[in-house]
Design an enzyme around this catalytic site. Structure first.
Site, PDB file in Angstrom:
ATOM      1  N   GLU A 153     -96.760  42.916  29.963  1.00 56.92           N
ATOM      2  CA  GLU A 153     -95.601  43.705  29.563  1.00 56.92           C
ATOM      3  C   GLU A 153     -94.370  42.816  29.350  1.00 56.92           C
ATOM      4  OE1 GLU A 153     -93.276  47.708  31.169  1.00 56.92           O
ATOM      5  OE2 GLU A 153     -94.361  46.453  32.596  1.00 56.92           O
ATOM      6  N   ASP A 160     -83.747  50.931  29.671  1.00 59.15           N
ATOM      7  CA  ASP A 160     -83.741  51.368  31.060  1.00 59.15           C
ATOM      8  C   ASP A 160     -82.548  50.864  31.873  1.00 59.15           C
ATOM      9  OD1 ASP A 160     -86.047  52.327  30.035  1.00 59.15           O
ATOM     10  OD2 ASP A 160     -87.365  51.596  31.599  1.00 59.15           O
TER      11      ASP A 160
END
Length: 848
Positions: free
Chosen positions: A815, A583
């Site tokens: 996460e 990302d």
């Protein structure tokens, strides 16, 4: 293309004769005088036949050409991007049929709800659980996993991926335990029977709370095919009959749903008819609301529409209580022994079965991972939860992906997308509340864990993914299949872009399976099944490799760059590289075709090496095998790698591209319509970029190390160990940072609304790969072997300790983890690749 519209015309010609119509020809006597004329007539007749034959042939030829023309036009109307890969499907292999297919038919394949059951079929019979929780003195309906419910804990503590699972859910003083079990016995329909046990308790501190004195569960059954469900009776009384509802389907035959409990229960119901179930919570709430307004009571209406395909049962009782619900299939035949089967799946029999399954899970866990002597009990509990949540989070989806139409497309469409072909996907998911769907690059990491537990489930999942490949070798990176999956995704993330890829992480698993075959790590049955799978998968894996090699190649020979970066954006500090999976990890400041992405080069090495290994396994001395071997050799060439990506000044590997460090986000005033002034955060470039190395040390820099390209005797290996162990750069007490603390982009926001993601926090998937490389270099001879071993031990200890502590403090795997405090960040209930902590515990790395 399909056969619709295919027609073959056949011409029929009727010859007339000199005789009367319908009368047979008879030979006539002729004299010599007339013979010449007769011969001339015969020649003429032969010519006519030849001409007619030629005419027929010409007509057929023209018809064929017209057909081919029409057919090609039709094919042109079907874009390549939505044309399936022209090879036999992996899921058609015998290994995935028969007993294997039936054994996986039913499961907890709806990861986005707290408890959901369905079959692996496009239009299934679907079951699920809702309940009423209490938060801040108000009632709230629970159904779909979501962070706003603020449950302090939920997830599978045990799950074997096939026929057993146990889950704990803690909801503001109320605790629910759900257990799932499957059974296949005499008289069962296809897929067998299943049972669910639900137990409800409250904490001692809540005993005086009137709102929690009674519990309200809502268990439902819905038929996606629209088949009508029939209530057991209009007035449900489980003391007289345990039967709740019946029905019939083509797959399982007649079926019944039964409820049994030792406690005093009150049961109410409501029947609905709707083609969709993703809004079922709203239907139930509307029914409850109407009853509360009219009668002041919190119960369903005990009414049903005509021929409902959904029936919801409200089960109310004083807490604590426990209920058993069982689904019995194949009830429409003689000797189906329904009562006997209900008894075997409820009460004390179910208790015994669940204990036996849990014991089997624990025994297999230790056999697979061998951690009892390596870890304390808290770590083992967290490790079992990591595995249980991974397997319990496997879902089954069916639908069509939405593919973005390129601007240059000539297709006429009112929308900006075209639909992929209808497809099914059996896959693990990264996160039940946030990402309950398939993600291509995540799945490779998931399977590193799953194949060690159940290699057939692993092959089944990989096969489903590879069958999604189109004719060009492209696989959509995010799978949003069906209305339920679509309801969880913001609109801007739905479209899949056919120019963009995702790291081919499935090759990590393929490589490990090939290695396992060569080292005889599998049983003979497993080896045969893996071999047949790989043999058929090879052509699709080659297609995948070819897609990357042609669409993601760079200007420099044997260089690659991730396509899909936005070179026109003015709002991103550094244009994101979503296709890489990393990302906002900083790349060249100005996207261009000059870029060389180090991580993609290493992924291509992995892919080429894996393909070469498969070809070598089957002794296929083909041109392709030699090409993959030479490609792998070229991409692993240490001198070429260093020339293209190594900066001696830093002792680090970097991307290359059109870059400047002098960029920043600044507030600018802009005039919108009606001359109304607004401010927005836009990118400001203070220096002209130039082609150069992109000087950001982080996970990307370590890809050659992760892929073990660096020779163990090289001084460059020592430099990598320096970067890893330096507390001022990547090292923390909780794991390695994603981006160096010395980077100009460290913890910088990418836009006004995008906080740093891969710019500092600790990610378990990359730490696992780094740990694997350290373990490798600690085993091979070389001057840095001992140092690699010391760093390995400390990093492994830090990672395990932090994840385990967070799990027991918060109830979840996360996460990512904060590099300063170690606290879980981002999405909670992110089992996904964070479950690789179990492989760290077991020291299970690739070829070890």
């Amino acid at each position: 293309m399909s056969g619709n519209g295919r027609r073959s015309a056949r011409s029929r010609i009727k010859f007339s004769t000199d005789g009367d119509e319908g009368e047979p020809l008879r030979p006539r006597r002729t004299n010599l005088k007339n013979r010449r004329d007769q011969n001339s007539l015969r020649l003429f007749r032969v010519d006519v036949r030849i001409m007619l034959g030629l005419s027929i042939f010409s007509l057929l030829t023209i018809s064929f050409l017209i057909y081919r023309l029409v057919n090609s036009i039709h094919e042109a109307d079907t874009p390549r991007v939505v044309t399936p890969f022209p090879a036999p499907k992996l899921m058609d292999l015998p290994v995935f049929q028969g007993e294997h297919k039936e054994s996986l038919y039913w499961g907890t394949y709806r990861p986005h709800v707290y408890l959901g059951i369905r079959a692996r079929t496009p239009r299934s019979l679907v079951a699920g659980l809702m309940w009423i929780g209490v938060k801040d003195g108000r009632y709230h309906m629970r159904h779909v996993c979501q962070d706003s419910d603020d449950l302090s804990k939920y997830g599978w503590t045990h799950h074997n991926g096939r026929d057993f699972g146990h889950q704990e859910l803690v909801d503001h003083g109320m605790t629910l335990e759900t257990s799932f079990l499957k059974s296949k016995g005499d008289g069962s329909g296809y897929g067998g029977d299943w049972a669910v046990r639900i137990g409800v308790q409250i904490e001692e501190s809540e005993w005086e709370n009137d709102m929690l004195s009674s519990g309200h569960l809502f268990f439902y059954l819905a038929d996606e095919e629209g088949n009508a469900l029939t209530l057991g009776s209009d007035n449900l009384d489980i003391h007289e009959s345990s039967l709740l509802v019946t029905g019939s389907r083509m797959d399982v035959g007649g079926w019944q749903l039964h409820l049994k409990a030792m406690d005093d229960l009150e049961v109410h119901y409501s029947g609905f008819r709707t083609p969709h179930i993703h809004n079922l919570s709203e239907l139930v709430l509307e029914n409850l609301g109407a009853q509360a307004r009219m009668f002041g009571r919190l119960q369903l209406s005990d009414t049903s529409v005509r021929s409902p395909n959904i029936v919801v049962f409200q089960i109310s009782a004083r807490i604590p209580f426990k209920v058993d619900i069982c689904f019995i299939s194949g009830t429409g035949v003689k000797n189906s022994r329904v009562e006997e089967r209900v008894s075997s799946l409820t009460g004390t029999s179910l208790t015994s079965l669940l204990k036996e399954k849990q014991h089997d899970f624990d025994a297999k866990f230790e056999k697979c991972f061998n951690v009892a002597e390596k870890l304390d009990s808290e770590s083992i509990i967290a490790g079992k939860a990591a595995l249980g949540n991974m397997l319990g989070g496997i879902g089954y989806f069916y639908g069509q992906s939405k593919i973005s139409l390129p601007k240059s497309s000539k297709l006429k469409s009112h929308d900006n997308f075209i639909l992929y072909w209808p497809a099914e996907l059996y896959t693990a998911v990264p996160s039940r509340p946030f990402f309950p769907r398939g993600f291509l690059w995540d799945e490779g990491f998931h399977q590193l864990l799953i194949w060690r537990w159940d290699v057939h489930i692993c092959l089944d999942i990989i096969g489903h993914w590879l069958d999604l490949m189109n004719i060009d070798g492209w696989i959509p990176r995010e799978q949003i299949l069906g209305a339920e999956a679509l309801s969880k995704v913001p609109e801007e993330f739905v479209l899949q872009h056919p120019s963009n890829g995702n790291p081919p992480t499935l090759f990590m698993v393929i490589r490990e399976l090939v290695y396992g075959l060569k080292k005889n790590k599998f049983t003979s049955t497993e080896s045969n099944d893996i071999s047949s799978f790989l043999e058929r998968a090879l052509i699709r894996l080659e297609g995948w490799f070819h897609w990357f090699n042609t669409t993601q190649s760079g200007k420099e020979m044997n260089s690659y760059f991730w396509h899909g970066r936005d070179s026109t954006t003015i709002r991103e500090l550094n244009p994101k590289t979503l296709s890489s999976g990393l990302d906002d990890y900083p790349r060249a400041s100005h996207p261009s075709e000059e870029e060389r992405h180090l991580d993609l080069r290493c992924w291509m090495l992995l892919a080429a090496d894996s393909l070469h290994s498969i070809a070598d396994l089957f002794a296929k001395e083909s041109k392709q095998e030699k090409e993959y071997g030479s490609t792998a050799k070229l991409l692993s060439d240490f001198e070429i790698l260093n020339k293209m990506h190594f900066d001696p000044a830093y002792g680090a590997y970097f991307d290359y591209g059109n870059h400047t460090e002098k960029v920043r986000l600044s507030w600018k005033e802009t005039n919108m319509r009606n001359n109304y002034p607004t401010r927005e955060l836009v990118r400001e470039v203070l220096e002209k970029p130039e082609t150069r190395f992109v000087p950001h040390i982080g996970y990307v820099s370590l890809f050659p190390f992760m892929e073990k390209i660096i020779p163990p005797e090289s001084w460059i290996l020592e430099k990598q160990l320096d970067l890893i162990s330096n507390r001022s750069i990547l090292w923390t007490d909780y794991g390695l940072c994603s981006l160096a603390k010395t980077s100009s982009m460290y913890m910088k926001r990418n836009t006004e609304h995008d906080p740093p993601y891969w710019r500092g926090p600790i990610w378990m998937n990359m730490n696992y790969r780094i740990l694997s490389a350290l373990h490798h270099y600690a085993q091979v001879n070389g001057p840095y072997r001992d140092r690699a071993n010391v760093i390995y031990d400390e990093l492994r200890s830090n990672l395990i300790r932090n994840v385990v502590n967070n799990y027991h403090q918060t109830g979840f795997l996360w996460e990512q983890y904060d590099q300063k405090t170690g606290k879980g960040k981002g999405t909670r209930v992110f089992t996904g690749w964070t479950s690789l902590v179990l492989l760290m515990m077991a020291e299970g790395y690739g070829e070890s």
